[in-house]
Write a protein that holds these residues in place. Structure first.
Motif, PDB file in Angstrom:
ATOM      1  N   MET A   1       5.058 -14.488   4.333  1.00 48.11           N
ATOM      2  CA  MET A   1       4.972 -15.853   3.806  1.00 48.11           C
ATOM      3  C   MET A   1       3.766 -16.386   4.128  1.00 48.11           C
ATOM      4  O   MET A   1       3.163 -16.398   5.501  1.00 48.11           O
ATOM      5  CB  MET A   1       6.071 -16.667   4.508  1.00 48.11           C
ATOM      6  N   GLN A   2       2.919 -16.641   3.105  1.00 47.23           N
ATOM      7  CA  GLN A   2       1.568 -17.027   3.440  1.00 47.23           C
ATOM      8  C   GLN A   2       1.129 -18.031   2.478  1.00 47.23           C
ATOM      9  O   GLN A   2       1.595 -18.256   1.257  1.00 47.23           O
ATOM     10  CB  GLN A   2       0.476 -15.833   2.987  1.00 47.23           C
ATOM     11  N   ARG A   3       0.168 -19.016   2.970  1.00 48.15           N
ATOM     12  CA  ARG A   3      -0.588 -19.830   2.129  1.00 48.15           C
ATOM     13  C   ARG A   3      -1.745 -19.151   1.364  1.00 48.15           C
ATOM     14  O   ARG A   3      -2.524 -18.904   1.962  1.00 48.15           O
ATOM     15  CB  ARG A   3      -1.030 -21.177   2.822  1.00 48.15           C
ATOM     16  N   LYS A   4      -1.753 -19.276   0.014  1.00 47.15           N
ATOM     17  CA  LYS A   4      -2.698 -18.496  -0.733  1.00 47.15           C
ATOM     18  C   LYS A   4      -2.767 -19.067  -2.132  1.00 47.15           C
ATOM     19  O   LYS A   4      -1.772 -19.664  -2.831  1.00 47.15           O
ATOM     20  CB  LYS A   4      -2.417 -17.081  -0.608  1.00 47.15           C
ATOM     21  N   ILE A   5      -3.829 -19.126  -2.744  1.00 46.98           N
ATOM     22  CA  ILE A   5      -4.194 -19.540  -4.066  1.00 46.98           C
ATOM     23  C   ILE A   5      -4.990 -18.738  -4.772  1.00 46.98           C
ATOM     24  O   ILE A   5      -5.763 -17.889  -4.233  1.00 46.98           O
ATOM     25  CB  ILE A   5      -5.161 -20.856  -3.811  1.00 46.98           C
ATOM     26  N   ASN A   6      -4.302 -18.451  -6.146  1.00 48.26           N
ATOM     27  CA  ASN A   6      -4.868 -17.542  -7.121  1.00 48.26           C
ATOM     28  C   ASN A   6      -5.798 -18.329  -7.992  1.00 48.26           C
ATOM     29  O   ASN A   6      -5.218 -18.995  -8.873  1.00 48.26           O
ATOM     30  CB  ASN A   6      -3.682 -16.778  -7.754  1.00 48.26           C
ATOM     31  N   MET A   7      -7.098 -18.442  -7.720  1.00 44.02           N
ATOM     32  CA  MET A   7      -8.008 -18.963  -8.350  1.00 44.02           C
ATOM     33  C   MET A   7      -7.707 -18.711 -10.154  1.00 44.02           C
ATOM     34  O   MET A   7      -8.326 -19.366 -10.932  1.00 44.02           O
ATOM     35  CB  MET A   7      -9.248 -18.946  -7.880  1.00 44.02           C
ATOM     36  N   LEU A   8      -7.664 -17.455 -10.372  1.00 44.58           N
ATOM     37  CA  LEU A   8      -7.517 -17.052 -11.672  1.00 44.58           C
ATOM     38  C   LEU A   8      -6.349 -17.845 -12.427  1.00 44.58           C
ATOM     39  O   LEU A   8      -6.271 -18.169 -13.696  1.00 44.58           O
ATOM     40  CB  LEU A   8      -7.451 -15.605 -11.898  1.00 44.58           C
ATOM     41  N   LEU A   9      -5.503 -17.807 -11.456  1.00 42.19           N
ATOM     42  CA  LEU A   9      -4.107 -18.579 -11.832  1.00 42.19           C
ATOM     43  C   LEU A   9      -4.316 -20.058 -12.409  1.00 42.19           C
ATOM     44  O   LEU A   9      -3.906 -20.724 -13.244  1.00 42.19           O
ATOM     45  CB  LEU A   9      -2.952 -18.305 -11.030  1.00 42.19           C
TER      46      LEU A   9
END
Length: 424
Positions: A1-9
């Motif tokens: 479980m991680q906080r992450k952002i897909n900038m492409l998304l």
């Protein structure tokens, strides 16, 4: 479980939202007066869900940062099959919330009956020599909705009913009203505004259906003695707004009276110096009756209602939540469904505030406000995985192991057994 952002998304979600906005604006421009608004609003948000959903799905196919490589290898086909569920969910929530938004509470009735009261006294030969007021009224009748009723009265020293309250549900009636207006001519005589309003109220009272709201459009270029407090009380009690138009009035007492009539009854006063602008003014008054939708400005009796403001904002919150949950379903991931769902609620709340306090009734600026709301929905949902941690967690379950899993397990165990036998 991680906080992450897909900038492409995020990028593709914004592109998908922008494309959906363009399609949605075409739908509003083409079908706003033809389709039931409950259906139209549901379709609008289904299109938004499709645009954002496809954008997010393509981004994760290119770079599966949020849902993991195993999703792309094993569940991508399922995600495409689940995409229509997002549309159904967005359509359903959008249609239901629009239905609630259109309900009339507190005795509010939708305004469907319009009584046009037009001055045809001798002074109109100077203020409107080309009889533009008649052509403006006729043009408005031709553009009214089918569920409207309209009546036309003219007045000088006396009052005449050119056309009693008539339904516009069929083209024959519409042409009949139009012809009655175009046959009107300027006459002589004074300006009996008091008598004209009294007769307008009688015309409204002739309709036995109590569920229909009424409005009066009064056009004049003169002044008459009138006890507004007493003579307008019935309009106030019935909630009938009188919108007044002053055409080329030089005597300041004329505009003062028309402004007072509008103020007391809850209508608006329009000062017109050029009769050529009457068509736009008539249309502007009619547009303020517009159907109440989540996507457009409220221009009826609920314009300043805090209740309907709250309903719009909460409706967008629910729509945003549904959109986020739908994306989680598409990716078949309960953690993404939670993150997107909470992000959708936050973005929906902000989008609702943007629509409620940004819509003004101007076509271009309202389109920009809706674009901003759609982009906010896409952006906040897209970045909320940086707030709510996500991981791999399928919503669906498969009862048997894949051949790959069996092969891997067997290849791992067999050497261990062989090594053990050698040890003996």
């Amino acid at each position: 479980m991680q906080r992450k952002i897909n900038m492409l998304l995020l990028f593709f979600a914004l592109i998908g939202g922008a494309v959906a906005f363009l399609i949605g604006e075409w739908l509003l421009g083409r079908w706003l007066t033809d389709l039931p608004s409950i259906v139209l609003v549901g379709i609008y948000f289904a299109v938004v869900a499709l645009g954002i959903g496809v954008g997010c799905l393509i981004a994760e196919i290119i770079s599966p940062r949020l849902n993991g490589a195993s999703w792309k290898q094993r569940y991508l086909g399922l995600s495409w099959k689940l995409l229509p569920l997002t549309l159904v969910l967005a359509f359903g929530v959008g249609a239901v919330t629009e239905f609630v938004y259109e309900l009339n509470f507190g005795g509010i009735r939708p305004i469907k009956d319009v009584v046009m009261v037009i001055d045809d006294s001798g002074s109109m030969n100077q203020s409107d020599p080309d009889n533009r007021r008649y052509s403006a009224a006729q043009s408005l009748v031709m553009r009214m909705d089918k569920d409207n009723q309209v009546a036309v009265l003219t007045f000088n020293g006396e009052v005449s009913i050119a056309q009693p309250l008539t339904s516009l549900s069929n083209s024959k009636n519409r042409e009949k009203v139009s012809a009655a207006i175009l046959n009107l001519k300027t006459t002589d005589g004074g300006t009996n505004i008091s008598g004209a309003l009294h007769e307008a109220l009688n015309v409204i009272n002739s309709d036995s259906r109590s569920d229909r709201g009424s409005m009066v459009i009064l056009l004049s270029d003169g002044f008459s003695q009138m006890d507004t407090a007493r003579e307008l009380q019935d309009f106030v009690d019935r909630g009938i707004a009188v919108n007044t138009i002053g055409l080329g009035i030089e005597d300041p007492s004329g505009p003062a009276l028309l402004q007072e009539i509008a103020r007391v009854t809850g209508g608006q006063y329009y000062d017109v110096t050029d009769a050529g602008r009457l068509g736009d003014v008539f249309q502007q008054i009619y547009d303020r009756l517009g159907d109440r939708t989540l996507l457009t400005e409220r221009s009826d009796a609920t314009e300043n209602s805090p209740y309907y403001a709250v309903v719009r904002i909460l409706s967008l919150l629910l729509i945003g939540t549904a959109l986020g949950l739908g994306l989680g379903i598409v990716f078949d991931n309960r953690h993404l469904a939670k993150s997107f769902g909470i992000g959708g609620a936050a973005s929906g709340l902000l989008a609702g505030l943007i629509l409620e306090y940004g819509l003004s009734g101007h076509t271009f600026s309202d389109a920009l406000i809706r674009l901003l709301a759609v982009l906010v929905l896409a952006a906040i949902i897209g970045v909320f995985t940086g707030v709510i941690p996500v991981g791999e967690g399928r919503l669906t379950r498969r009862g048997t192991r894949t051949p790959a899993a069996v092969t891997t397990s067997d290849s791992f165990e067999r050497p261990r057994r062989n090594r053990g036998s050698k040890g003996f």
